[in-house]
Design a protein around this motif. Structure first.
Motif, short mmCIF file in Angstrom:
data_model
loop_
_atom_site.label_atom_id
_atom_site.label_comp_id
_atom_site.label_asym_id
_atom_site.label_seq_id
_atom_site.Cartn_x
_atom_site.Cartn_y
_atom_site.Cartn_z
N ASP A 41 93.51 0.23 132.49
CA ASP A 41 93.21 1.64 132.26
C ASP A 41 91.79 1.95 132.71
N GLY A 42 91.59 3.15 133.16
CA GLY A 42 90.26 3.55 133.63
C GLY A 42 90.33 3.92 135.09
N LYS A 43 89.16 3.98 135.71
CA LYS A 43 89.08 4.36 137.13
C LYS A 43 88.09 3.46 137.83
N GLY A 44 88.20 3.45 139.14
CA GLY A 44 87.19 2.76 139.94
C GLY A 44 87.29 1.25 139.88
N SER A 45 86.28 0.62 139.31
CA SER A 45 86.07 -0.81 139.47
C SER A 45 86.60 -1.64 138.31
N LEU B 259 86.21 -6.09 137.13
CA LEU B 259 85.67 -7.40 137.46
C LEU B 259 86.79 -8.42 137.50
N LEU B 260 86.70 -9.35 138.45
CA LEU B 260 87.61 -10.48 138.51
C LEU B 260 86.78 -11.75 138.42
N VAL C 225 84.46 -3.59 133.84
CA VAL C 225 83.22 -3.61 134.60
C VAL C 225 82.01 -3.55 133.67
N GLU C 226 82.22 -3.08 132.45
CA GLU C 226 81.12 -3.04 131.48
C GLU C 226 80.64 -4.43 131.09
N LEU D 80 76.22 -7.39 138.96
CA LEU D 80 75.24 -7.01 137.96
C LEU D 80 75.20 -5.49 137.85
N ALA D 81 74.82 -4.99 136.68
CA ALA D 81 74.75 -3.55 136.43
C ALA D 81 73.30 -3.13 136.32
N TYR D 82 72.91 -2.13 137.12
CA TYR D 82 71.54 -1.61 137.04
C TYR D 82 71.58 -0.22 136.42
#
Length: 459
Positions: free
Chosen positions: A206-210, A212-213, A279-280, A297-299
């Motif tokens: 569920d969600g949109k966009g990205s 993580l694998l 992705v969070e 990584l998240a900026y």
């Protein structure tokens, strides 16, 4: 089986198959002499086409299909053979089984890993094909190899078999299959465990966009990611020495709604794990960060500049992407400078910027505030991607390369929020239109090639 089980015919001839009685399920294989193209038909020379391709063909024939497959014809070769195999009499894959040519084998049940090897020393073309017949008359190709040459060659695969099933070696000069227990944890919708080559299908969360694998492999894997239509999303080499690695899998909402994405594991003979994560879960990029292999990584900080280095002791590149910007090192030694690029510019509201790193070894990222940018007030010479600040009076900016064939270079004038105000570029010694450069503005230089040298000129 006690009845006739083998027939030999010339190309175009029809074989009347005598199935065993009492009726029971058998495996029918058709093999040709050499790697010629063959066409197999049921019902005679003008009957239904069953297979068209090189070498052999096999099918699982339950009693209800034996009338349909009573008359078999193979065309396109001088000689061909038809064999009936009784699965009950086939060799079990509980250890090593070797052979030359067609063979039927049975996996008795449970979960097992099977190591497959095909060796060829022939001077002409040699084919190998291992298939799994299906109840609907089709077959799934599990391993195939076509070899041509005078040298001894071998090709290896590892498969995971779950539950009882029949396997058929349709042809092969010299092959071996070795079954061993596969002690794997149970897979779920978001976590997949496996051994060897395998294709996994993941539903978009569920969600949109990205999304993580996460990838972990005992001996490293090549991993290809595709969308529902087979379009390549990524293709990466996840090395075992780099430990757990993370990839960013992205698709726009319209494509996500059309179907799942696929992950194909290649060149692995030992265990691996694929896991979908939100992705969070990406670790935050703050200050200086060291890492290994592939990571995301998240900026979340203010507009800044991101710098990259390779820390490997051997030749290995580092590629870093954030938004529309990209920097990369070559394949030099340790401590190699990878370049600098803007980070934290215009993006989706309330969403962090994802920074994607691809590398075969160790690397370092560092976030530098815009206030700490190096300045220049006259011509500036540099190499690769960089971000600098103009300290002179307003002027007109052009970029040039230092060699006749110096590669493509692009210089973008930015505001303090990293919005582009203008772009100028060049290729070799070809000049392009200058761009207005106000006092104090950052300038981001982008190159196609890590070793491209350039010169900024303001007039």
């Amino acid at each position: 089986m006690g009845e006739r089980t083998e027939w030999t015919a010339r190309g175009g001839q029809t074989v009347e198959v005598d199935y065993p009685g009492p009726a029971r399920t058998v495996v029918l294989t058709v093999t040709a002499d050499g790697p010629a193209e063959i066409t197999v038909r049921a019902g005679g020379a003008d009957g239904t086409e069953l297979y068209r391709g090189k070498g052999g063909w096999s099918v699982l024939v339950p009693p209800e299909r034996q009338r349909e497959l009573r008359r078999i014809t193979a065309a396109g070769v001088k000689r061909w053979q038809l064999r009936l195999h009784d699965p009950a009499a086939a060799a079990e894959l509980t250890g090593e089984v070797t052979g030359t040519g067609p063979r039927v084998l049975v996996h008795p049940g449970g979960t097992a890993a099977v190591d497959v090897t095909h060796r060829s020393s022939a001077r002409d073309v040699q084919l190998f094909r291992l298939v799994r017949p299906t109840a609907d008359g089709d077959r799934e190709v599990l391993a195939t190899n076509e070899h041509f040459g005078r040298d001894d060659r071998s090709r290896n695969w590892t498969l995971v078999l779950e539950g009882p099933q029949v396997l058929v070696v349709e042809q092969g000069e010299s092959w071996s299959l070795t079954g061993r227990p596969a002690d794997l944890p149970p897979s779920t919708e978001t976590v997949r465990y496996g051994v060897g080559d395998r294709r996994e299908v993941f539903a978009w969360p569920d969600g949109k966009g990205s999304v993580l694998l996460e990838v972990e492999a005992v001996d490293g894997v090549l991993l290809g990611l595709e969308d529902h239509a087979g379009r390549t999303l990524q293709f990466v080499h996840a090395r075992a020495e780099n430990g757990v690695q993370r990839l960013l899998v992205w698709a726009d909402p319209a494509r996500r709604a059309l179907g799942p994405f696929r992950g194909e594991v290649l060149r692995s003979r030992r265990g691996w794990r694929l896991e979908l994560l939100p992705v969070e879960d990406a670790r935050e990029l703050v200050g200086r960060v060291d890492g290994t292999g592939h990571d995301v990584l998240a900026y979340t900080g203010p507009p800044a500049v991101l710098r990259a280095w390779s820390l490997t002791d051997a030749a290995s590149s580092v590629k870093v992407e954030a938004g529309a910007w990209r920097i990369a090192t070559g394949y030099g030694g340790p401590q190699e400078w990878g370049g600098a690029m803007p980070v934290g510019g215009p993006s989706e509201p309330d969403e962090p910027e994802q920074v994607r790193v691809e590398s075969g070894g160790r690397w370092r990222l560092e976030v530098v505030p815009l206030a700490a940018l190096p300045t220049f007030d006259r011509r500036l010479v540099g190499r690769g991607a960089d971000v600098v600040r103009w300290a002179g009076p307003p002027g007109r900016l052009t970029v040039r390369t230092t060699r006749r064939r110096g590669g493509l270079v692009e210089a973008t004038v930015l505001d303090e929020r990293l919005n582009p105000l203008g772009v100028t570029s060049t290729y070799g010694r070809r000049r392009h239109e200058p761009v207005e450069l106000p006092h104090g503005r950052p300038v981001a230089v982008r190159t196609w090639g890590h070793d491209v040298r350039w010169r900024l000129v303001v007039r």
